[in-house]
Scaffold this motif. Structure first.
Motif, PDB file in Angstrom:
ATOM      1  N   ASP A 114       2.700  -0.662  -7.044  1.00  0.00           N
ATOM      2  CA  ASP A 114       1.328  -0.213  -7.310  1.00  0.00           C
ATOM      3  C   ASP A 114       1.236   1.305  -7.221  1.00  0.00           C
ATOM      4  OD1 ASP A 114       0.570  -2.847  -7.522  1.00  0.00           O
ATOM      5  OD2 ASP A 114      -0.707  -2.854  -5.734  1.00  0.00           O
ATOM      6  N   ARG A 164      -5.221   1.429   0.104  1.00  0.00           N
ATOM      7  CA  ARG A 164      -5.291   2.652  -0.703  1.00  0.00           C
ATOM      8  C   ARG A 164      -6.183   3.692  -0.036  1.00  0.00           C
ATOM      9  NH1 ARG A 164      -6.579   2.926  -5.925  1.00  0.00           N
ATOM     10  NH2 ARG A 164      -6.132   0.813  -6.632  1.00  0.00           N
ATOM     11  N   ASP A 184      -1.332   2.916  -5.977  1.00  0.00           N
ATOM     12  CA  ASP A 184      -2.301   3.371  -4.973  1.00  0.00           C
ATOM     13  C   ASP A 184      -1.714   3.715  -3.606  1.00  0.00           C
ATOM     14  OD1 ASP A 184      -1.638   0.838  -4.221  1.00  0.00           O
ATOM     15  OD2 ASP A 184      -3.669   0.006  -4.296  1.00  0.00           O
ATOM     16  N   SER A 211      -0.024   1.741  -1.636  1.00  0.00           N
ATOM     17  CA  SER A 211       0.100   0.596  -0.720  1.00  0.00           C
ATOM     18  C   SER A 211       1.560   0.202  -0.502  1.00  0.00           C
ATOM     19  CB  SER A 211      -0.668  -0.614  -1.264  1.00  0.00           C
ATOM     20  OG  SER A 211      -2.043  -0.365  -1.255  1.00  0.00           O
TER      21      SER A 211
HETATM   22 MG   LIG Z   1      -3.881  -1.903  -4.281  1.00  0.00          MG
END
Ligand SMILES: [Mg+2]
Ligand SMILES: Nc1nc2c(ncn2[C@@H]2O[C@H](COP(=O)(O)OP(=O)(O)OP(=O)(O)O)[C@@H](O)[C@H]2O)c(=O)[nH]1
Length: 260
Positions: A92, A209, A94, A96
């Protein structure tokens, strides 16, 4: 570490801020990176294109409209398989999924019996930082339900930080995948396990995030519930039918269950 070339695929929708933080961290692990952007209105694509102009290991694939992470990853897999990558990683944008853990995932693929590796929140040593209780419950409950319905041995069935061997992706009929939201991850898990490949989980620390907005929605949860229930019912049906066929052929054998 697994030998061969590795492509990390990062799907994005409105990740203008996060993507600038995550890309240098991913590139620092020595891999190639493909960002699959669904024409983000916030200009994520333009940011990535300008970074890619001076970084040959970074590429951008732009899709016309927002269609969920499933189709984005499928487009990314096709791009990577066409170019002969040996390992394809999902991550991802973001923050994470810690990119610094990519080598730990790749190390597991050194074992030729392992088809895929999952960065897992729900095995000993794995955890989530910064999630409210309801997000933990959705994730753990979803994994529990999917595991039970589909008879999977994986603890974190919806995890989105994964490394797959290219040969495994070629073998699991990606052209039939219809999942859009995070049930895409469940779908991949059941296909790979169903094809007889070993999936290994390595613990990761997943952080909520810090920048941008979550794309998680009720529709994504409902899609996962319906699809998992449907897949589970189909598997039960298939087992029942093959059980009936076995019984019928046993009956036909001389000295079968009901000899005439
Ligand atoms: Mg996420
Ligand atoms: N290309 C593309 N990427 C998407 C789409 N939806 C989400 N993403 C990306 O997929 C990754 C995961 O999305 P998130 O919004 O973080 O969803 P999530 O991780 O399930 O939810 P949070 O934990 O709340 O962040 C991020 O990099 C998103 O930008 C989509 O429709 N198209």
């Amino acid at each position: 570490m697994a030998s061969g070339r590795t492509l990390v695929i990062v799907p994005t929708f409105d990740e203008r801020e996060s993507i600038q933080v995550i890309l240098p961290r991913v590139l620092a692990t020595g891999v190639d990176v493909l960002v699959v952007d669904d024409s983000s209105p916030d200009g994520t694509g333009a940011v990535v294109a300008s970074l890619a102009a001076s970084e040959p290991r970074l590429s951008l694939l732009t899709r016309t409209s927002k269609d969920g992470i499933g189709p984005a990853y499928l487009a990314g897999f096709a791009w990577g398989l066409e170019r002969g990558y040996d390992v394809l990683v999902e991550l991802d944008a973001d923050g994470s999924h810690p990119p610094e853990d990519i080598p730990r995932l790749l190390a597991e693929l050194a074992d030729p019996a392992v088809g895929g590796v999952i960065g897992s929140r729900w095995v000993p040593g794995g955890r989530v930082v910064g999630w409210p209780l309801y997000r933990r419950l959705i994730s753990r409950g979803g994994s529990w339900y999917a595991r039970g319905m589909l008879g999977l041995g994986v603890r974190d069935v919806t995890a989105g930080f994964r490394a797959y061997r290219a040969s495994v992706l070629r073998a699991v009929h990606l052209e039939d995948v219809e999942s859009h939201g995070y049930c895409f991850q469940i779908d991949m898990t059941r296909r790979i396990a169903g094809a007889g490949y070993r999936l290994v989980e390595v613990p990761i620390v997943f952080r909520d995030r810090e920048l941008g907005e979550s794309k998680m929605s009720g529709a994504i949860v409902v899609e996962a519930m319906l699809k998992v229930t449907g897949w589970g019912a189909l598997e039960l049906w298939a087992k029942a039918i093959s059980g009936l066929r076995r019984d019928a052929s046993a009956d036909r054998r001389p000295g079968g269950r009901f000899p005439k």
